[in-house]
Design a protein around this motif. Structure first.
Motif, PDB file in Angstrom:
ATOM      1  N   CYS A 234      29.871  38.186  53.500  1.00  0.00           N
ATOM      2  CA  CYS A 234      30.264  36.801  54.115  1.00  0.00           C
ATOM      3  C   CYS A 234      31.559  37.096  53.467  1.00  0.00           C
ATOM      4  O   CYS A 234      32.705  35.781  53.294  1.00  0.00           O
ATOM      5  CB  CYS A 234      29.587  35.847  53.102  1.00  0.00           C
ATOM      6  SG  CYS A 234      29.183  36.559  51.210  1.00  0.00           S
ATOM      7  N   CYS A 235      32.214  37.603  52.233  1.00  0.00           N
ATOM      8  CA  CYS A 235      33.930  38.139  51.987  1.00  0.00           C
ATOM      9  C   CYS A 235      33.852  39.398  51.862  1.00  0.00           C
ATOM     10  O   CYS A 235      33.594  40.334  51.790  1.00  0.00           O
ATOM     11  CB  CYS A 235      33.119  37.033  50.526  1.00  0.00           C
ATOM     12  SG  CYS A 235      34.724  36.251  49.619  1.00  0.00           S
ATOM     13  N   LEU A 236      35.558  39.218  52.289  1.00  0.00           N
ATOM     14  CA  LEU A 236      36.631  39.894  51.926  1.00  0.00           C
ATOM     15  C   LEU A 236      37.511  39.801  50.149  1.00  0.00           C
ATOM     16  O   LEU A 236      37.577  39.154  50.857  1.00  0.00           O
ATOM     17  CB  LEU A 236      37.480  40.605  53.074  1.00  0.00           C
ATOM     18  CG  LEU A 236      36.401  40.800  54.507  1.00  0.00           C
ATOM     19  CD1 LEU A 236      38.130  41.219  55.272  1.00  0.00           C
ATOM     20  CD2 LEU A 236      36.222  41.766  53.984  1.00  0.00           C
ATOM     21  N   VAL A 237      37.687  41.292  49.740  1.00  0.00           N
ATOM     22  CA  VAL A 237      37.849  40.825  48.474  1.00  0.00           C
ATOM     23  C   VAL A 237      39.370  41.493  48.221  1.00  0.00           C
ATOM     24  O   VAL A 237      38.930  43.524  48.463  1.00  0.00           O
ATOM     25  CB  VAL A 237      37.050  41.021  47.493  1.00  0.00           C
ATOM     26  CG1 VAL A 237      37.875  40.942  46.058  1.00  0.00           C
ATOM     27  CG2 VAL A 237      35.872  40.012  47.328  1.00  0.00           C
ATOM     28  N   MET A 238      40.468  40.945  47.996  1.00  0.00           N
ATOM     29  CA  MET A 238      41.745  42.412  48.319  1.00  0.00           C
ATOM     30  C   MET A 238      41.294  43.671  46.643  1.00  0.00           C
ATOM     31  O   MET A 238      42.023  42.782  45.756  1.00  0.00           O
ATOM     32  CB  MET A 238      42.942  41.763  48.566  1.00  0.00           C
ATOM     33  CG  MET A 238      43.262  41.242  49.564  1.00  0.00           C
ATOM     34  SD  MET A 238      42.837  41.776  51.428  1.00  0.00           S
ATOM     35  CE  MET A 238      44.318  43.207  50.977  1.00  0.00           C
ATOM     36  N   GLY A 239      41.617  44.129  46.715  1.00  0.00           N
ATOM     37  CA  GLY A 239      41.919  45.290  45.724  1.00  0.00           C
ATOM     38  C   GLY A 239      43.330  45.305  45.315  1.00  0.00           C
ATOM     39  O   GLY A 239      43.956  46.514  45.349  1.00  0.00           O
ATOM     40  N   THR A 240      44.507  45.014  45.057  1.00  0.00           N
ATOM     41  CA  THR A 240      45.748  45.205  44.791  1.00  0.00           C
ATOM     42  C   THR A 240      46.495  46.273  44.332  1.00  0.00           C
ATOM     43  O   THR A 240      47.370  47.061  44.811  1.00  0.00           O
ATOM     44  CB  THR A 240      46.541  43.674  44.929  1.00  0.00           C
ATOM     45  OG1 THR A 240      46.405  42.996  43.607  1.00  0.00           O
ATOM     46  CG2 THR A 240      46.302  43.236  46.479  1.00  0.00           C
ATOM     47  N   ASN A 241      45.581  45.835  43.073  1.00  0.00           N
ATOM     48  CA  ASN A 241      46.288  47.412  41.529  1.00  0.00           C
ATOM     49  C   ASN A 241      45.966  48.786  42.688  1.00  0.00           C
ATOM     50  O   ASN A 241      46.735  49.585  43.249  1.00  0.00           O
ATOM     51  CB  ASN A 241      45.481  47.225  40.868  1.00  0.00           C
ATOM     52  CG  ASN A 241      45.757  46.414  39.402  1.00  0.00           C
ATOM     53  OD1 ASN A 241      47.424  45.428  40.064  1.00  0.00           O
ATOM     54  ND2 ASN A 241      45.022  45.838  39.114  1.00  0.00           N
ATOM     55  N   ASP A 242      45.301  49.189  43.519  1.00  0.00           N
ATOM     56  CA  ASP A 242      44.393  50.459  43.979  1.00  0.00           C
ATOM     57  C   ASP A 242      45.086  50.745  45.051  1.00  0.00           C
ATOM     58  O   ASP A 242      45.542  51.577  45.350  1.00  0.00           O
ATOM     59  CB  ASP A 242      43.026  50.535  44.365  1.00  0.00           C
ATOM     60  CG  ASP A 242      42.282  50.786  43.057  1.00  0.00           C
ATOM     61  OD1 ASP A 242      42.501  51.692  42.721  1.00  0.00           O
ATOM     62  OD2 ASP A 242      41.484  49.426  42.939  1.00  0.00           O
TER      63      ASP A 242
END
Length: 310
Positions: free
Chosen positions: A163-171
């Motif tokens: 139901c949801c995507l989470v951005m891992g911008t640091n990685d």
């Protein structure tokens, strides 16, 4: 293909959703932090068993987090457990323990292809995990961005629970060797690509963290840009970031008032079957009606949550 189309469009074009303006990471190995989280005005809490926990603390963190979730006390906040990846020594047991604790969602880290979501979903099916437990996916590698469409597409099938995507911008910055500039010049294309994939399959998407928690202006600027891009909210690393994030990602009163006017206009008997109408001199289509419904729904849920926290 017919099954995919029917599943995607089941229930019309409205993504009613729930507020996910502020999504705060809390280290699972810190018992005091897990308790403090019950008092914070975040919409969602990610109780972390992965990056925030050292290897020799993993088992302790798992026990503490699952005990905290079972104990409750988090009110209307959405409670999410971020497990370790399946290929690690802790991943499978993390998922099984999380299923027993019954959080609102399990956040799957290091997702690189659709099979990562399907594999976790099958574990949940195998233990007959409660239907309420959803899956969130961390998008934190270049391969995840390239595969954003197929990862998001797993949501077509209800058994996958996504139901949801989470951005891992640091990685992503680390893996791409990009420069971490305040305007996020390098990051915006990745955010946009993933956002379009999320919306194509009716998913929410949460922006990555802002690392300098003492810099409120920088946080606000990044939240404003994220909201303009279309993000539903932002992941956070410090309680002080919750207030500004909630403010910026909330529908404004002007937006809510306009949404109600659109809903009322389409509710008139003469407009019920029309695809396009005029509201206060502005051309409004059915897609605006769907957007208005979601705006009002989110605003009402925010009001209820804030009232419960008083």
């Amino acid at each position: 293909m017919a099954r995919v189309y029917a599943a995607l469009h089941k229930g019309g074009n409205v993504m009613q959703g729930r507020p996910r303006r502020s999504v705060l990471y809390m280290p699972g190995s810190n018992e005091r932090a897990l308790e403090k989280a019950k008092t914070l005005p975040a919409d969602a809490l990610i109780l972390d068993l992965e990056d925030a926990v050292a290897p020799d603390e993993k088992l302790k963190a798992r026990a503490q987090v699952c005990s905290a979730v079972k104990g409750g006390g988090y009110g209307a906040r959405e409670v999410v457990i971020r497990v370790n990846a399946l290929e690690t020594p802790w991943g499978t047991e993390d998922i099984l323990a999380a299923c027993d604790a019954e959080p609102d969602a399990i956040l799957v880290p290091k997702v690189v292809h659709a099979g990562d979501i399907v594999s976790v979903a099958k574990i949940l099916q195998g233990v007959h995990a409660p239907d309420k437990i959803r899956l969130w996916a961390m998008m934190e590698t270049p391969m995840a961005i390239l595969n954003a469409r197929t990862i998001a597409a797993t949501a077509v099938y209800a058994e996958n629970r996504l139901c949801c995507l989470v951005m891992g911008t640091n990685d992503l910055i680390k893996e791409s060797r990009a420069r971490a500039l305040h305007d996020r010049f390098a990051v915006v294309p990745w955010l946009a690509m993933t956002l379009v994939a999320a919306r194509a399959y009716r998913l929410d998407i949460i922006d990555g963290v802002y690392n300098d928690f003492r810099d409120e202006k920088g946080l606000r600027d990044e939240c404003e840009r994220g909201r303009t891009l279309g993000m539903d909210g932002k992941t956070l690393i410090h309680p002080s970031q919750v207030g500004p994030c909630n403010e910026i990602f909330s529908p404004t009163q002007e937006e809510v008032d306009w949404a109600r006017k659109v809903i009322d206009a389409f509710g008139h008997p003469e407009n019920e079957k029309k695809g396009v109408i005029v509201v206060e001199g502005r051309m409004v289509e059915r897609l605006h009606f769907a957007m208005a419904q979601r705006t009002v729904t989110i605003a009402e849920q925010i009001r209820e949550m804030e009232g419960a926290c008083v």
